[in-house]
Scaffold this active site. Structure first.
Site, PDB file in Angstrom:
ATOM      1  N   GLN A 258      -4.478  -5.204   6.719  1.00  0.00           N
ATOM      2  CA  GLN A 258      -5.498  -6.043   6.081  1.00  0.00           C
ATOM      3  C   GLN A 258      -5.509  -7.460   6.647  1.00  0.00           C
ATOM      4  O   GLN A 258      -6.261  -8.306   6.168  1.00  0.00           O
ATOM      5  CB  GLN A 258      -5.249  -6.115   4.569  1.00  0.00           C
ATOM      6  CG  GLN A 258      -5.377  -4.793   3.852  1.00  0.00           C
ATOM      7  CD  GLN A 258      -6.818  -4.306   3.768  1.00  0.00           C
ATOM      8  OE1 GLN A 258      -7.762  -5.050   3.998  1.00  0.00           O
ATOM      9  NE2 GLN A 258      -6.975  -3.035   3.444  1.00  0.00           N
TER      10      GLN A 258
ATOM     11  N   ASP B  80       3.150  -4.858   7.964  1.00  0.00           N
ATOM     12  CA  ASP B  80       1.949  -4.033   7.856  1.00  0.00           C
ATOM     13  C   ASP B  80       0.754  -4.993   7.928  1.00  0.00           C
ATOM     14  O   ASP B  80       0.447  -5.691   6.960  1.00  0.00           O
ATOM     15  CB  ASP B  80       1.990  -3.270   6.526  1.00  0.00           C
ATOM     16  CG  ASP B  80       0.679  -2.549   6.236  1.00  0.00           C
ATOM     17  OD1 ASP B  80      -0.251  -2.625   7.063  1.00  0.00           O
ATOM     18  OD2 ASP B  80       0.592  -1.912   5.168  1.00  0.00           O
TER      19      ASP B  80
ATOM     20  N   HIS C 170       0.871  -1.179   0.000  1.00  0.00           N
ATOM     21  CA  HIS C 170       0.000   0.000   0.000  1.00  0.00           C
ATOM     22  C   HIS C 170       0.913   1.237   0.000  1.00  0.00           C
ATOM     23  O   HIS C 170       2.032   1.184   0.521  1.00  0.00           O
ATOM     24  CB  HIS C 170      -0.839  -0.047   1.286  1.00  0.00           C
ATOM     25  CG  HIS C 170      -1.886   1.001   1.398  1.00  0.00           C
ATOM     26  ND1 HIS C 170      -1.618   2.272   1.859  1.00  0.00           N
ATOM     27  CD2 HIS C 170      -3.205   0.974   1.123  1.00  0.00           C
ATOM     28  CE1 HIS C 170      -2.738   2.972   1.872  1.00  0.00           C
ATOM     29  NE2 HIS C 170      -3.715   2.210   1.425  1.00  0.00           N
TER      30      HIS C 170
ATOM     31  N   LYS D 205     -10.363  -0.773  10.146  1.00  0.00           N
ATOM     32  CA  LYS D 205     -10.577  -1.940   9.279  1.00  0.00           C
ATOM     33  C   LYS D 205     -10.949  -3.166  10.113  1.00  0.00           C
ATOM     34  O   LYS D 205     -11.320  -4.200   9.597  1.00  0.00           O
ATOM     35  CB  LYS D 205      -9.316  -2.222   8.456  1.00  0.00           C
ATOM     36  CG  LYS D 205      -8.982  -1.103   7.471  1.00  0.00           C
ATOM     37  CD  LYS D 205      -7.761  -1.425   6.677  1.00  0.00           C
ATOM     38  CE  LYS D 205      -7.116  -0.207   6.057  1.00  0.00           C
ATOM     39  NZ  LYS D 205      -7.815   0.310   4.879  1.00  0.00           N
TER      40      LYS D 205
ATOM     41  N   CYS E 268      -4.631   2.572  -3.778  1.00  0.00           N
ATOM     42  CA  CYS E 268      -3.395   3.051  -3.136  1.00  0.00           C
ATOM     43  C   CYS E 268      -2.289   2.016  -3.281  1.00  0.00           C
ATOM     44  O   CYS E 268      -1.493   1.815  -2.347  1.00  0.00           O
ATOM     45  CB  CYS E 268      -3.612   3.389  -1.667  1.00  0.00           C
ATOM     46  SG  CYS E 268      -4.783   4.699  -1.400  1.00  0.00           S
TER      47      CYS E 268
HETATM   48  N1  PLP Z   1      -1.644  -0.901   4.704  1.00  0.00           N
HETATM   49  C1  PLP Z   1      -2.567  -1.542   4.004  1.00  0.00           C
HETATM   50  C2  PLP Z   1      -2.265  -2.920   3.484  1.00  0.00           C
HETATM   51  C3  PLP Z   1      -3.795  -0.946   3.770  1.00  0.00           C
HETATM   52  O1  PLP Z   1      -4.736  -1.595   3.075  1.00  0.00           O
HETATM   53  C4  PLP Z   1      -4.030   0.347   4.284  1.00  0.00           C
HETATM   54  C5  PLP Z   1      -5.306   1.030   4.027  1.00  0.00           C
HETATM   55  O2  PLP Z   1      -6.040   0.686   3.119  1.00  0.00           O
HETATM   56  C6  PLP Z   1      -3.032   0.964   5.021  1.00  0.00           C
HETATM   57  C7  PLP Z   1      -1.848   0.315   5.210  1.00  0.00           C
HETATM   58  C8  PLP Z   1      -3.212   2.337   5.567  1.00  0.00           C
HETATM   59  O3  PLP Z   1      -4.182   2.321   6.547  1.00  0.00           O
HETATM   60  P1  PLP Z   1      -4.745   3.693   7.151  1.00  0.00           P
HETATM   61  O4  PLP Z   1      -5.238   4.499   5.982  1.00  0.00           O
HETATM   62  O5  PLP Z   1      -5.819   3.256   8.071  1.00  0.00           O
HETATM   63  O6  PLP Z   1      -3.611   4.345   7.850  1.00  0.00           O
END
Ligand code: PLP
Length: 416
Positions: free
Chosen positions: A212, A209, A132, A235, A373
């Site tokens: 998800q 990370d 992401h 999420k 993203c």
């Molecule tokens: N990492 C992953 C894999 C994501 O899908 C997302 C958000 O869609 C993020 C990081 C970033 O999350 P946030 O926007 O809640 O900070």
């Protein structure tokens, strides 16, 4: 006998199979809505809404600094939420959990306080082509600032990481490996335990990370032996504006704070400041107290359903959806990893994903369209965007059938 306890006891895989957990979610009581965008943000169950309003109505005060009872009780609730996250992730100590606004802020914190002091010009930061943007952009910024070089583990045609390339990419200049546990755009579940093991062999610390992953799989940070694990509350059926970073205690103790302010200090003179111990020194200012409490309630909620039940149920939906969507002519799923979360990213031949999304909205079906993203993934597959249906505990196979029916109508409408 407590009747509510009976209900709680019924919350197993069979309970989910009957109608998902839809009844727990006030917004989904609108029966026409087919919500398939949990990857962007999940809906909130009543228990989370109750935790937020109860706190504001009956327990609200600032934390850590009040001698009065209300403040002390608020502090207990906030620190209690930290303990819930500790147990949820299998961390050894609650002080290894730092509250942040979300995964994005967590990754920026780590870029600033963990990696920045370790990198020299020419050092390498290793990520993957599946990340992401929140796990790409902070590293590019750090590279520009320090002269460190960003390297990527490449993708394969099924949307998996090409792990054969990993050993060579882990060099004696690699200062960190940051990798997603589950891809938001593809659904791929990465073998992070194996990736961490390979990185460990080269002495490279690993940031995972988990944004998800935590809504769908049980995570045990000690079993994984990762150095850091980040996720967002929203999420995971929790509120927006709150998330957490797990880090090994030894790392937090060695890291400089990244934001200065109240609540992160032991003492301040006009000349200098002595910082508090972790996690306090990484939580400057008044935090999102209600958000943390709401996140604790969300964790109670998913644990009440049982992560193993959630995984099993969503895997059933993945199998059902693969069949249902497989019957739509011209639909190509992007991301067909052997190990996948219940995410269907797809292109429909002859129709732009934005048109697909708009048409689906006309049928009250909420999906995400775009690059999610994760533009490097789109570049790899040579497409500008996909339509993505990402599932949660409230979805059922009927939602996927409604999606497929609507897609068939789109094909007719666009004459493809
Ligand atoms: N990492 C992953 C894999 C994501 O899908 C997302 C958000 O869609 C993020 C990081 C970033 O999350 P946030 O926007 O809640 O900070």
């Amino acid at each position: 006998m407590d009747p509510l306890k009976d209900v709680a006891d019924c919350r197993d895989l069979e309970f989910l199979r009957q109608n998902g957990a839809r009844a727990d979610f006030p917004l989904l009581q609108n029966e026409d809505l087919v919500f398939l965008d949990s990857g962007a943000s999940a809906q909130k169950p009543q228990v989370v809404l109750d935790a937020l309003t109860d706190f504001y109505r009956t327990g609200y005060a600032n934390i850590h600094r009040g001698v009065y009872r209300l403040s002390q009780q608020a502090t207990e609730l906030y620190e209690g939420a930290r303990g819930k996250i500790q147990r949820f992730l299998g961390a050894a100590e609650s002080s290894e959990i730092v509250f942040v606004r979300g995964a994005t802020e967590g990754l920026n914190l780590l870029a600033h306080s963990f990696v920045r002091p370790r990198v020299q010009p020419g050092d390498e930061i290793l990520i993957t082509q599946m990340e992401h943007h929140s796990n790409i952009v902070p590293w590019q910024m750090l590279g520009q600032e320090t002269g460190a070089v960003l390297k990527y583990v490449p993708l394969t045609g099924t949307g998996e990481l090409d792990l054969a390339a990993l050993p060579e990419l882990l060099t004696d200049r690699t200062r960190v490996l940051a990798v997603t546990h589950v891809s938001n755009a593809l659904g791929t579940i990465n073998p992070v335990a194996e990736i961490i093991r390979l990185a460990r062999e080269k002495g490279v610390p690993v940031i995972v990370d988990g944004a998800q992953a935590v809504p769908h799989l049980a995570v045990d940070v000690q079993a994984l032996d990762c150095d850091f694990y980040v996720f967002s509350g929203h999420k995971l059926y929790g509120p927006t504006g709150i998330g957490a970073v797990y880090g090994k205690a030894e790392h937090w103790r060695a890291m400089p704070p990244w934001q200065g302010g109240g609540d992160m200090i032991l003492s301040v003179t006009m000349e200098q400041t002595t910082y508090a111990e972790p996690p306090a020194c990484f939580e400057a200012g008044t935090p999102d107290i209600a958000g943390a409490i709401g996140l604790g309630a969300a964790i109670d909620y998913v644990q009440g359903l049982g992560l193993a039940n959630i995984t099993a149920y969503e895997q059933e939906l993945l199998a059902a959806g693969t069949e249902i969507l497989g019957a739509v002519p011209g639909l190509r799923v992007i991301g067909t990893a052997a190990d996948k979360a219940a995410v269907f990213s797809f292109v429909l031949e002859g129709v732009h994903p934005h048109d697909v999304g708009t048409f689906l909205d006309g049928d009250n079906i909420a999906v995400r369209t775009g690059h999610h993203c994760a533009q490097p993934i789109m570049d790899y597959f040579g497409i500008p965007a996909t339509t993505r249906a990402s599932l949660g505990v409230y979805n059922t196979a009927a939602d996927l059938e409604a999606l497929a029916e609507s897609l068939l109508r789109i094909r007719k409408f666009f004459r493809v």
